[in-house]
Design a protein around this motif. Structure first.
Motif, PDB file in Angstrom:
ATOM      1  N   ALA A  80     -15.923 -23.672   0.030  1.00 50.50           N
ATOM      2  CA  ALA A  80     -16.115 -22.288   0.469  1.00 50.50           C
ATOM      3  C   ALA A  80     -14.862 -21.441   0.309  1.00 50.50           C
ATOM      4  O   ALA A  80     -14.925 -20.219   0.346  1.00 50.50           O
ATOM      5  N   GLY A  81     -13.724 -22.105   0.134  1.00 52.42           N
ATOM      6  CA  GLY A  81     -12.506 -21.366  -0.146  1.00 52.42           C
ATOM      7  C   GLY A  81     -11.690 -21.058   1.084  1.00 52.42           C
ATOM      8  O   GLY A  81     -11.913 -21.631   2.150  1.00 52.42           O
ATOM      9  N   PRO A  82     -10.736 -20.167   0.934  1.00 52.91           N
ATOM     10  CA  PRO A  82     -10.521 -19.326  -0.241  1.00 52.91           C
ATOM     11  C   PRO A  82     -10.080 -20.119  -1.473  1.00 52.91           C
ATOM     12  O   PRO A  82      -9.467 -21.171  -1.351  1.00 52.91           O
ATOM     13  N   VAL A  83     -10.437 -19.554  -2.653  1.00 57.36           N
ATOM     14  CA  VAL A  83     -10.183 -20.209  -3.936  1.00 57.36           C
ATOM     15  C   VAL A  83      -9.221 -19.358  -4.750  1.00 57.36           C
ATOM     16  O   VAL A  83      -9.494 -18.187  -5.027  1.00 57.36           O
ATOM     17  N   ILE A  84      -8.104 -19.960  -5.127  1.00 55.72           N
ATOM     18  CA  ILE A  84      -7.115 -19.308  -5.970  1.00 55.72           C
ATOM     19  C   ILE A  84      -7.247 -19.889  -7.373  1.00 55.72           C
ATOM     20  O   ILE A  84      -7.230 -21.115  -7.542  1.00 55.72           O
ATOM     21  N   LEU A  85      -7.379 -19.051  -8.374  1.00 61.53           N
ATOM     22  CA  LEU A  85      -7.524 -19.500  -9.755  1.00 61.53           C
ATOM     23  C   LEU A  85      -6.253 -19.202 -10.538  1.00 61.53           C
ATOM     24  O   LEU A  85      -5.722 -18.088 -10.489  1.00 61.53           O
ATOM     25  N   SER A  86      -5.774 -20.211 -11.253  1.00 60.52           N
ATOM     26  CA  SER A  86      -4.655 -20.069 -12.183  1.00 60.52           C
ATOM     27  C   SER A  86      -5.152 -20.473 -13.563  1.00 60.52           C
ATOM     28  O   SER A  86      -5.794 -21.515 -13.706  1.00 60.52           O
ATOM     29  N   ARG A 111       2.334 -22.492   0.660  1.00 57.35           N
ATOM     30  CA  ARG A 111       2.540 -21.596   1.802  1.00 57.35           C
ATOM     31  C   ARG A 111       1.201 -21.031   2.300  1.00 57.35           C
ATOM     32  O   ARG A 111       0.973 -20.909   3.503  1.00 57.35           O
ATOM     33  N   LEU A 112       0.310 -20.680   1.372  1.00 51.71           N
ATOM     34  CA  LEU A 112      -0.991 -20.146   1.765  1.00 51.71           C
ATOM     35  C   LEU A 112      -1.795 -21.161   2.560  1.00 51.71           C
ATOM     36  O   LEU A 112      -2.518 -20.798   3.498  1.00 51.71           O
ATOM     37  N   ARG A 113      -1.664 -22.433   2.225  1.00 55.90           N
ATOM     38  CA  ARG A 113      -2.436 -23.488   2.914  1.00 55.90           C
ATOM     39  C   ARG A 113      -2.074 -23.577   4.391  1.00 55.90           C
ATOM     40  O   ARG A 113      -2.884 -24.045   5.206  1.00 55.90           O
ATOM     41  N   ALA A 114      -0.848 -23.129   4.735  1.00 59.93           N
ATOM     42  CA  ALA A 114      -0.474 -23.119   6.145  1.00 59.93           C
ATOM     43  C   ALA A 114      -1.321 -22.117   6.920  1.00 59.93           C
ATOM     44  O   ALA A 114      -1.590 -22.306   8.109  1.00 59.93           O
ATOM     45  N   SER A 116       5.235 -33.287  -2.945  1.00 62.78           N
ATOM     46  CA  SER A 116       6.154 -32.968  -1.859  1.00 62.78           C
ATOM     47  C   SER A 116       5.474 -32.133  -0.777  1.00 62.78           C
ATOM     48  O   SER A 116       5.777 -32.262   0.411  1.00 62.78           O
ATOM     49  N   ALA A 117       4.539 -31.273  -1.214  1.00 62.74           N
ATOM     50  CA  ALA A 117       3.813 -30.421  -0.264  1.00 62.74           C
ATOM     51  C   ALA A 117       2.600 -31.126   0.328  1.00 62.74           C
ATOM     52  O   ALA A 117       1.874 -30.534   1.141  1.00 62.74           O
ATOM     53  N   GLY A 118       2.357 -32.365  -0.077  1.00 56.15           N
ATOM     54  CA  GLY A 118       1.211 -33.111   0.430  1.00 56.15           C
ATOM     55  C   GLY A 118      -0.111 -32.636  -0.121  1.00 56.15           C
ATOM     56  O   GLY A 118      -1.156 -32.808   0.524  1.00 56.15           O
ATOM     57  N   LEU A 119      -0.101 -32.057  -1.318  1.00 55.68           N
ATOM     58  CA  LEU A 119      -1.310 -31.514  -1.931  1.00 55.68           C
ATOM     59  C   LEU A 119      -1.845 -32.487  -2.978  1.00 55.68           C
ATOM     60  O   LEU A 119      -1.146 -32.837  -3.933  1.00 55.68           O
ATOM     61  N   THR A 120      -3.078 -32.925  -2.801  1.00 53.30           N
ATOM     62  CA  THR A 120      -3.680 -33.863  -3.739  1.00 53.30           C
ATOM     63  C   THR A 120      -4.359 -33.111  -4.876  1.00 53.30           C
ATOM     64  O   THR A 120      -4.755 -31.950  -4.738  1.00 53.30           O
ATOM     65  N   VAL A 121      -4.495 -33.812  -6.006  1.00 51.53           N
ATOM     66  CA  VAL A 121      -5.095 -33.223  -7.200  1.00 51.53           C
ATOM     67  C   VAL A 121      -6.331 -34.021  -7.572  1.00 51.53           C
ATOM     68  O   VAL A 121      -6.281 -35.250  -7.662  1.00 51.53           O
ATOM     69  N   ALA A 123       6.456 -13.941  -1.897  1.00 50.72           N
ATOM     70  CA  ALA A 123       5.747 -12.717  -2.253  1.00 50.72           C
ATOM     71  C   ALA A 123       4.406 -13.039  -2.895  1.00 50.72           C
ATOM     72  O   ALA A 123       3.404 -12.353  -2.651  1.00 50.72           O
ATOM     73  N   ILE A 124       4.372 -14.089  -3.720  1.00 49.78           N
ATOM     74  CA  ILE A 124       3.114 -14.487  -4.353  1.00 49.78           C
ATOM     75  C   ILE A 124       2.126 -14.962  -3.293  1.00 49.78           C
ATOM     76  O   ILE A 124       0.938 -14.624  -3.324  1.00 49.78           O
ATOM     77  N   ALA A 125       2.613 -15.745  -2.317  1.00 48.71           N
ATOM     78  CA  ALA A 125       1.749 -16.220  -1.231  1.00 48.71           C
ATOM     79  C   ALA A 125       1.228 -15.048  -0.411  1.00 48.71           C
ATOM     80  O   ALA A 125       0.045 -15.020  -0.027  1.00 48.71           O
TER      81      ALA A 125
END
Length: 391
Positions: free
Chosen positions: A196-202, A221-224, A255-260, A337-339
């Motif tokens: 359901a997101g939010p979904v950021i696309l790169s 930072r956004l995940r916080a 390092s940020a604990g983000l899985t892929v 700033a991007i976050a």
């Protein structure tokens, strides 16, 4: 204008911005009554990443291991083999969109098989290898006419090379990139496990020029603030080797604990067929595209046409074709700033404003207008060919 036969040369069959530009440009030229044929080396014989309403040629190409230099040399040789006879060179205009095609055409010119060629400079890379840099430089210097998709690179050519270049811009196909959801949207969510997101696309894969590391740091930072947020990294097909940078991005994610993986915090799609891209834009809440270097940034227009707000770098070429209210502009060196921009794009009032402005900007950029801006350069090259034939 008399109908022209135009050979357009690009570097691969893969879904990269320059390749997409070539196919859309050729389709618009054909709609104007010309015959524009897109060529690309195709070692696997798969054909282009999408079907096209213009003629295409898969140039027979050898499979290559080794370095980027080995690959580029082989692709230049593939083109030279394909255009080795006068019959194969029976076009009014030759138009290269990168250093591979440009070098092949420069050699064909010296062999007197063609009178000259047009070269579109989408952007200029900074190569550490002197041979790659030399090939890039030659493909620009030896062109009879130079075109750019943005004023930024036209000015660079003027200042660094002392040559003139016309700005032709880019376009977006509003019949393909639309705001209306389709069944493909749900299929895309299921395929990659998008929640359901939010979904950021790169868009562009893990690539330094695309500032993927800055996007990753901002997303962490956004995940916080939004623990269920997901980052979708689409694309990544490239002739260049981005292994070292990709490793840095993966280390930052760990390092940020983000899985892929599918359904994870970060989803890496790999190359995406064009038919699936509109759905991917629509299911995203925002396109994060704070690139360090772009020729134009075609995916920005595509996202806007699908109603998706965009975050872009506060620098050219984005500041050339976007108004201050069209997108969220950021310093690409500032992950905070991007976050903040990612979070701002999720606020409904800002989303509505950006969506309306983006749709208006996308509708003002047509491929037909882009194609028409090529015709003077094509006519000049065609006249040169006729003069040589009748000399």
């Amino acid at each position: 204008m008399t109908a022209l036969r135009i050979a357009i040369l690009t570097h691969s069959i893969n879904p990269r911005g320059g390749v997409a530009h070539c196919l859309a440009l050729a389709e618009a030229l054909c709609a104007l009554g010309h015959e524009a044929v897109v060529h690309a080396p195709d070692p696997a014989g798969r054909g282009f990443f999408r079907s096209a309403a213009c003629p295409t040629v898969s140039v027979a190409a050898q499979s290559v291991g080794g370095t980027t230099v080995d690959l580029v040399r082989a692709r230049i040789t593939d083109y030279l083999r394909h255009f080795s006879t006068p019959a194969a060179c029976d076009f009014d205009v030759f138009h290269a969109h990168d250093g591979i095609g440009g070098n092949a055409l420069a050699t064909l010119k010296h062999r007197r098989l063609i009178p000259g060629f047009v070269r579109t400079v989408h952007h200029v890379d900074s190569f550490s290898d002197p041979l790659l840099a030399e090939w890039q430089d030659r493909s620009i210097r030896e062109a009879a006419r130079l075109l750019c998709v943005s004023r930024t690179w036209a000015d660079w050519i003027r200042d660094d090379l002392g040559a003139g270049a016309d700005v032709v811009g880019n376009g977006v196909d509003l019949s393909v990139y639309r705001t209306e959801p389709t069944e493909a949207d749900a299929a895309a969510r299921e395929r990659w496990g998008v929640g359901a997101g939010p979904v950021i696309l790169s868009v562009g894969g893990f690539e330094e020029r695309k500032n993927t590391l800055g996007i990753v740091e901002a997303f962490a930072r956004l995940r916080a603030r939004y623990p269920q947020a997901q980052l979708v990294v689409a694309g990544g097909a490239s002739l260049l080797d981005h292994t070292a940078y990709r490793t840095r991005c993966r280390a930052a994610l760990a390092s940020a604990g983000l899985t892929v993986g599918r359904g994870s915090a970060v989803i890496e799609t790999g190359p995406v067929p064009q038919a699936d891209m509109p759905a991917l834009y629509r299911i995203a809440d925002v396109l994060a595209f704070p690139s360090w270097k772009e020729g134009f940034g075609l995916c920005v227009l595509e996202a806007m046409a699908c109603g998706t707000p965009a975050i872009v770098s506060r620098q050219p070429p984005f500041t050339e074709y976007l108004a201050a209210t069209d997108a969220l502009f950021v310093d690409p060196a500032d992950p905070c700033a991007i976050a903040d921009a990612m979070a701002a794009a999720l606020v409904s009032q800002a989303r509505d404003r950006l969506r309306a402005a983006g749709l208006a900007r996308a509708s003002a950029n047509s491929w037909r207008a882009c194609a028409e801006r090529h015709l003077d350069a094509y006519a000049a090259c065609a006249r040169t060919r006729q003069e040589l034939i009748h000399a």
